[in-house]
Design a protein around this motif. Structure first.
Motif, short mmCIF file in Angstrom:
data_model
loop_
_atom_site.label_atom_id
_atom_site.label_comp_id
_atom_site.label_asym_id
_atom_site.label_seq_id
_atom_site.Cartn_x
_atom_site.Cartn_y
_atom_site.Cartn_z
N ASN A 12 -0.05 6.52 42.00
CA ASN A 12 0.37 5.40 42.85
C ASN A 12 1.84 5.44 43.28
O ASN A 12 2.50 4.40 43.36
N ARG A 13 2.35 6.63 43.61
CA ARG A 13 3.76 6.73 43.99
C ARG A 13 3.98 7.68 45.18
O ARG A 13 4.67 8.70 45.05
N PRO A 14 3.40 7.37 46.32
CA PRO A 14 3.57 8.26 47.48
C PRO A 14 5.01 8.37 47.97
O PRO A 14 5.43 9.42 48.45
N GLU A 15 5.80 7.28 47.86
CA GLU A 15 7.19 7.34 48.32
C GLU A 15 8.00 8.33 47.50
O GLU A 15 8.83 9.08 48.04
N GLU A 16 7.75 8.36 46.19
CA GLU A 16 8.45 9.31 45.34
C GLU A 16 8.07 10.74 45.69
O GLU A 16 8.92 11.64 45.74
N VAL A 17 6.78 10.96 45.93
CA VAL A 17 6.32 12.31 46.27
C VAL A 17 6.96 12.78 47.57
O VAL A 17 7.31 13.96 47.72
N ASP A 18 7.14 11.86 48.51
CA ASP A 18 7.79 12.20 49.78
C ASP A 18 9.19 12.76 49.53
O ASP A 18 9.57 13.81 50.06
N GLU A 19 9.98 12.05 48.72
CA GLU A 19 11.34 12.51 48.43
C GLU A 19 11.34 13.83 47.67
O GLU A 19 12.16 14.72 47.94
N LEU A 20 10.42 13.97 46.73
CA LEU A 20 10.34 15.20 45.94
C LEU A 20 9.99 16.40 46.82
O LEU A 20 10.61 17.45 46.74
N VAL A 35 1.42 22.23 43.51
CA VAL A 35 0.10 21.74 43.12
C VAL A 35 0.23 20.27 42.76
O VAL A 35 0.87 19.92 41.77
N ILE A 36 -0.34 19.40 43.57
CA ILE A 36 -0.26 17.95 43.35
C ILE A 36 -1.61 17.44 42.87
O ILE A 36 -2.65 17.70 43.49
N ILE A 37 -1.58 16.71 41.75
CA ILE A 37 -2.80 16.15 41.18
C ILE A 37 -2.71 14.64 41.25
O ILE A 37 -1.90 14.00 40.55
N GLU A 38 -3.52 14.05 42.10
CA GLU A 38 -3.60 12.59 42.23
C GLU A 38 -4.44 12.10 41.05
O GLU A 38 -5.66 12.28 40.99
N ASP A 39 -3.77 11.45 40.08
CA ASP A 39 -4.42 11.11 38.81
C ASP A 39 -5.04 9.71 38.87
O ASP A 39 -4.61 8.78 38.20
N GLY A 40 -6.10 9.59 39.69
CA GLY A 40 -6.80 8.31 39.78
C GLY A 40 -6.04 7.25 40.53
O GLY A 40 -6.27 6.05 40.32
N SER A 41 -5.14 7.64 41.42
CA SER A 41 -4.34 6.67 42.17
C SER A 41 -5.18 5.86 43.15
O SER A 41 -6.11 6.37 43.76
N LYS A 42 -4.83 4.60 43.28
CA LYS A 42 -5.39 3.76 44.34
C LYS A 42 -4.52 3.88 45.61
O LYS A 42 -5.01 3.80 46.72
N LEU A 43 -3.23 4.06 45.37
CA LEU A 43 -2.29 4.26 46.47
C LEU A 43 -2.06 5.76 46.59
O LEU A 43 -1.25 6.34 45.86
N LYS A 44 -2.76 6.40 47.50
CA LYS A 44 -2.79 7.86 47.60
C LYS A 44 -1.54 8.42 48.29
O LYS A 44 -0.89 7.73 49.07
#
Length: 321
Positions: A12-20, A35-44
């Protein structure tokens, strides 16, 4: 030149992933995949990943929630690099990070490594204050990002790397979350693997957004330290008892007012000196009186949170005997 696989679990942290990901685009060492693993996020973060698909080699997996430790293991299995690097989603990577790691591993191979964290100049005052409290000699003894020698340094999962052979030999992380990196380090130590610090391979670590979340996180750290000591009593070092002693000492100050005025006065003086040391140290390091003042609160939140978590789990263990 090593090819790196950068493993990023996210929840649930797309904004952080953007910066990273933006910081990874700027890397001076370009031989890597993400390699990004979306760990059950509701906010993809799928749309964020698509934004960088033309600039980075990215593998994206959307899976059910299994916890960050096991999500990393999945990432290791899906990676094809010569070396795996794990980042938390709330870090930003300096442009020469991979170059530094590549040079260091070429000079001295390590089965696993860890790097320190720091506050970026563009962090908010609160983020700088929290970063100070987590890395200061006066709070953690400087053990985070301190070279203790190969085989003794324990990497932290916000910034760590392992070889594919290490993953195969250990099976990766054995816990879902909280303390999974410490438990992993213990197993690597028992297997006599070469583990060390690459001091210049630091990341900018944003951590929690406010003091309430920071308290909850550090409280869990205190509890986890006691829980992990069941696996190996040696995991408890003298520095881990300091927050407990500090917490009890602060809470007992009002009591000394009625029992012993000299001890009460001495306690006030010692606490004032400690507060002043943190304020001056943070103000100088951050070049900001405002950050220095917020660092005092950050230090109290950190030490009280860890101390109370440590005490609560310790009492549970004692009562269970």
């Amino acid at each position: 030149m090593l090819k790196f696989s950068i493993i990023i679990p996210v929840y649930n942290r797309p904004e952080e992933v953007d910066e990273l990901l933006q910081s990874l685009v700027n890397q001076t060492h370009s031989n890597f995949e993400v390699v990004i693993i979306e760990d059950g996020s509701k906010l993809k973060c799928e749309n964020v990943v698509k934004k960088y698909s033309n600039n980075l080699s990215i593998k994206y997996f959307d899976r059910e929630n299994v916890g960050q430790g096991f999500a990393r293991n999945f990432g290791f299995s899906a990676a094809d690099g010569d070396y795996f690097i794990v980042f938390d989603s709330d870090v930003v990577v300096p442009k020469d990070y991979l170059k530094i790691v590549n040079q260091s591993l070429s000079n001295q191979w390590l089965d696993a490594f860890g790097g320190p964290d720091a506050a970026s100049p563009d962090f908010s005052d609160l983020q700088k204050a929290i970063s100070y409290s987590m890395t200061s000699f006066f709070t953690t003894g400087g053990i985070r990002g301190k070279a203790k020698g190969i085989g003794k340094f324990q990497p932290r999962s916000f910034n760590m790397g392992i070889s594919p052979a290490t993953f195969l030999k250990t099976g990766g992380f054995a816990k879902r979350d909280m303390g999974e990196d410490v438990e992993f380090s213990l197993r690597m130590e028992k297997l006599n693997m070469k583990v060390g610090l690459i001091a210049k391979a630091f990341v900018y670590h944003k951590r929690r957004g406010d003091f309430a979340d920071f308290f909850k996180q550090i409280f869990s750290f205190g509890r986890t330290r006691i829980l992990l000591s069941k696996l190996d009593p040696k995991i408890l070092k003298a520095v881990h008892f300091f927050p407990m002693i500090f917490t009890i000492g602060c809470l007992s100050i009002p009591v000394w007012f009625f029992i012993s005025k000299p001890i009460f006065i001495l306690s006030i003086i010692l606490l004032s000196i400690y507060i002043l040391l943190n304020f001056v140290d943070s103000t100088i390091k951050n070049k900001s009186i405002k950050v220095g003042l917020q660092s005092i609160l950050a230090v109290f939140v950190q030490l009280f949170a860890y101390g109370l978590g440590f005490i609560s789990e310790g009492l549970k263990r004692i009562m269970a005997r």
